[in-house]
Write a protein that holds these residues in place. Structure first.
Motif, mmCIF file in Angstrom:
data_model
loop_
_atom_site.group_PDB
_atom_site.id
_atom_site.type_symbol
_atom_site.label_atom_id
_atom_site.label_comp_id
_atom_site.label_asym_id
_atom_site.label_seq_id
_atom_site.Cartn_x
_atom_site.Cartn_y
_atom_site.Cartn_z
ATOM 1 N N GLU A 60 41.173 90.761 47.243
ATOM 2 C CA GLU A 60 41.769 91.893 47.947
ATOM 3 C C GLU A 60 40.674 92.783 48.533
ATOM 4 O O GLU A 60 39.608 92.927 47.947
ATOM 5 C CB GLU A 60 42.603 92.690 46.942
ATOM 6 N N VAL A 61 40.966 93.379 49.695
ATOM 7 C CA VAL A 61 40.099 94.399 50.282
ATOM 8 C C VAL A 61 40.986 95.602 50.552
ATOM 9 O O VAL A 61 41.958 95.503 51.286
ATOM 10 C CB VAL A 61 39.433 93.923 51.594
ATOM 11 N N GLN A 62 40.662 96.717 49.930
ATOM 12 C CA GLN A 62 41.457 97.944 50.112
ATOM 13 C C GLN A 62 40.634 98.974 50.860
ATOM 14 O O GLN A 62 39.481 99.225 50.516
ATOM 15 C CB GLN A 62 41.861 98.533 48.763
ATOM 16 N N ALA A 63 41.250 99.547 51.878
ATOM 17 C CA ALA A 63 40.645 100.649 52.618
ATOM 18 C C ALA A 63 41.796 101.527 53.068
ATOM 19 O O ALA A 63 42.927 101.056 53.204
ATOM 20 C CB ALA A 63 39.850 100.124 53.803
ATOM 21 N N SER A 64 41.524 102.788 53.277
ATOM 22 C CA SER A 64 42.587 103.720 53.639
ATOM 23 C C SER A 64 42.100 104.678 54.714
ATOM 24 O O SER A 64 40.922 105.014 54.769
ATOM 25 C CB SER A 64 43.021 104.502 52.403
ATOM 26 N N LYS A 65 43.028 105.114 55.565
ATOM 27 C CA LYS A 65 42.660 106.110 56.564
ATOM 28 C C LYS A 65 42.933 107.530 56.070
ATOM 29 O O LYS A 65 42.721 108.496 56.780
ATOM 30 C CB LYS A 65 43.376 105.848 57.886
ATOM 31 N N THR A 96 35.769 91.391 54.715
ATOM 32 C CA THR A 96 36.136 90.074 54.183
ATOM 33 C C THR A 96 35.203 89.014 54.748
ATOM 34 O O THR A 96 34.665 88.186 54.002
ATOM 35 C CB THR A 96 37.605 89.735 54.526
ATOM 36 N N HIS A 97 34.973 89.052 56.046
ATOM 37 C CA HIS A 97 34.111 88.072 56.715
ATOM 38 C C HIS A 97 32.686 88.105 56.153
ATOM 39 O O HIS A 97 32.106 87.066 55.847
ATOM 40 C CB HIS A 97 34.105 88.336 58.227
ATOM 41 N N VAL A 98 32.142 89.302 55.991
ATOM 42 C CA VAL A 98 30.756 89.449 55.532
ATOM 43 C C VAL A 98 30.625 89.167 54.030
ATOM 44 O O VAL A 98 29.648 88.565 53.589
ATOM 45 C CB VAL A 98 30.227 90.866 55.863
ATOM 46 N N PHE A 99 31.612 89.579 53.231
ATOM 47 C CA PHE A 99 31.505 89.460 51.770
ATOM 48 C C PHE A 99 31.957 88.109 51.214
ATOM 49 O O PHE A 99 31.675 87.789 50.068
ATOM 50 C CB PHE A 99 32.300 90.579 51.088
ATOM 51 N N TRP A 114 37.279 99.129 48.750
ATOM 52 C CA TRP A 114 37.139 98.422 47.480
ATOM 53 C C TRP A 114 37.371 96.949 47.754
ATOM 54 O O TRP A 114 38.392 96.570 48.329
ATOM 55 C CB TRP A 114 38.165 98.936 46.457
ATOM 56 N N VAL A 115 36.403 96.122 47.361
ATOM 57 C CA VAL A 115 36.495 94.677 47.570
ATOM 58 C C VAL A 115 36.593 94.033 46.195
ATOM 59 O O VAL A 115 35.684 94.178 45.374
ATOM 60 C CB VAL A 115 35.263 94.137 48.340
#
Length: 141
Positions: A71-76, A60-63, A85-86
């Motif tokens: 929204e920023v989606q990431a999963s473990k 989020t900070h960089v983009f 996904w941004v």
């Protein structure tokens, strides 16, 4: 013997991306096509050791310099590690992000950026094309 086994493993280029059905008919897979420009940037080759919350904040900070992020989606989850996904408010922001950030060194790895293959739910809900997917059910043991 051995030579024929090796030859059997080598396929002609036109057969590599095909599927053979029981009847013996070869059906060609669709060629790899680039996703169409859309609001969502698919990012991969991310450092898997970074915690999800930290990864989302850093992306989020960089983009944010490219536009408003919805929204920023990431999963473990194992299959989704190293990916995010941004979702941007506009296609133009996503396009600018991909052009400028593809190959950018992020947590010691060059990230790969491209348009996502499908529309994000948040965008589909905004434009009225959202269709809920059936919930995945897991068999209990």
């Amino acid at each position: 013997g051995r030579v024929n086994e090796v030859r059997g493993c080598l396929k002609a280029p036109e057969e590599r991306n095909s599927h053979t059905h029981q009847e013996g008919t070869i059906i060609m897979a669709a060629p790899n096509t680039l996703p169409l420009p859309n609001n969502t940037v698919y990012v991969n080759n991310l450092n898997e050791k970074v915690k999800i919350v930290e990864l989302q904040k850093a992306l989020t900070h960089v983009f944010t310099q490219f536009g408003n992020i919805l929204e920023v989606q990431a999963s473990k989850a194992l299959k989704k590690r190293g990916q995010a996904w941004v979702v941007f408010d506009s296609k133009e922001s996503a396009e600018k992000c991909i052009k400028e950030m593809n190959g950018f060194n992020f947590y010691d790895k060059p990230m790969r950026c491209n348009f996502a293959k499908s529309k994000s739910d948040i965008i589909a809900k905004r434009d009225g094309s959202y269709v809920a997917r059936p919930k995945k059910t897991h068999a209990k043991q």
